[in-house]
Scaffold this motif. Sequence first.
Motif, PDB file in Angstrom:
ATOM      1  N   GLU A  66       0.788  -1.221   0.000  1.00  0.00           N
ATOM      2  CA  GLU A  66       0.000   0.000   0.000  1.00  0.00           C
ATOM      3  C   GLU A  66       0.826   1.280   0.000  1.00  0.00           C
ATOM      4  O   GLU A  66       1.966   1.302   0.452  1.00  0.00           O
ATOM      5  CB  GLU A  66      -0.939   0.017   1.219  1.00  0.00           C
ATOM      6  N   ASP A  68       0.299   5.495   1.297  1.00  0.00           N
ATOM      7  CA  ASP A  68      -0.526   6.212   2.272  1.00  0.00           C
ATOM      8  C   ASP A  68      -1.803   6.578   1.540  1.00  0.00           C
ATOM      9  O   ASP A  68      -1.755   7.266   0.516  1.00  0.00           O
ATOM     10  CB  ASP A  68       0.166   7.486   2.760  1.00  0.00           C
ATOM     11  N   VAL A  97      -8.287   3.912   6.069  1.00  0.00           N
ATOM     12  CA  VAL A  97      -6.969   4.535   5.973  1.00  0.00           C
ATOM     13  C   VAL A  97      -5.938   3.415   5.881  1.00  0.00           C
ATOM     14  O   VAL A  97      -5.967   2.474   6.683  1.00  0.00           O
ATOM     15  CB  VAL A  97      -6.690   5.433   7.201  1.00  0.00           C
ATOM     16  N   LEU A  98      -5.049   3.516   4.895  1.00  0.00           N
ATOM     17  CA  LEU A  98      -3.975   2.550   4.696  1.00  0.00           C
ATOM     18  C   LEU A  98      -2.642   3.258   4.880  1.00  0.00           C
ATOM     19  O   LEU A  98      -2.508   4.429   4.522  1.00  0.00           O
ATOM     20  CB  LEU A  98      -4.038   1.953   3.291  1.00  0.00           C
ATOM     21  N   SER A  99      -1.667   2.552   5.423  1.00  0.00           N
ATOM     22  CA  SER A  99      -0.333   3.125   5.646  1.00  0.00           C
ATOM     23  C   SER A  99       0.642   2.629   4.597  1.00  0.00           C
ATOM     24  O   SER A  99       0.618   1.455   4.211  1.00  0.00           O
ATOM     25  CB  SER A  99       0.175   2.735   7.030  1.00  0.00           C
ATOM     26  N   GLU A 100       1.522   3.521   4.185  1.00  0.00           N
ATOM     27  CA  GLU A 100       2.532   3.187   3.185  1.00  0.00           C
ATOM     28  C   GLU A 100       3.346   1.970   3.627  1.00  0.00           C
ATOM     29  O   GLU A 100       3.766   1.867   4.780  1.00  0.00           O
ATOM     30  CB  GLU A 100       3.465   4.370   2.963  1.00  0.00           C
ATOM     31  N   ALA A 102       2.322  -1.122   3.943  1.00  0.00           N
ATOM     32  CA  ALA A 102       1.541  -2.232   4.501  1.00  0.00           C
ATOM     33  C   ALA A 102       1.353  -3.310   3.429  1.00  0.00           C
ATOM     34  O   ALA A 102       1.036  -3.016   2.281  1.00  0.00           O
ATOM     35  CB  ALA A 102       0.193  -1.749   5.007  1.00  0.00           C
TER      36      ALA A 102
END
Length: 120
Positions: A66, A68, A97-100, A102
Motif C-alpha cells: 500500500e 498512504d 486509511v492505509l499506511s505506506e 503495509a
Amino acid sequence: MPEDRTIVPGFALHVADAVLEPGELDPAQIVAGEPRVSEVVLSESEDGRVARGIWEMTPGVVTDTEADEVFVVVSGRATVEFADGTVLEVGPGDVAVLSEGAQTRWTVHETLRKVYQATV
C-alpha cells in the motif's frame, strides 16, 4: 472532470457514472479468480506524489503493497487482510486509511468502487 485535463478551480462528478479506464494487474499479485481493475485519476499534485481518483476491482483475490491512502467505498464489498493480522471489512459508505508499505490481501466479494487520495 474536464476531458482535456486543463486546470480548473473545481468540478463535480457523479462517482457511479464515472467512466474508468482498464488498468493492469501484475499476474504475481493475483491469488484467486480473474480480477480486473480500472481507474480514473481526477487530479495529481504537480510533483506527482499525491493522486485523487476513482478505482474499481471486480471479484477476486490480490496482494498489494500500500501507499498512504484514504478511501471511501461507493459500492461493492471487500475484505482487506494485513500481514499483522488486522482485517477490514469494507462496503458502501465505509472510509478506510492505509499506511505506506503495509502488505495486504484484498478479497473482493462484489465489484468494489472507491474514491481515494493516495500519497507516494
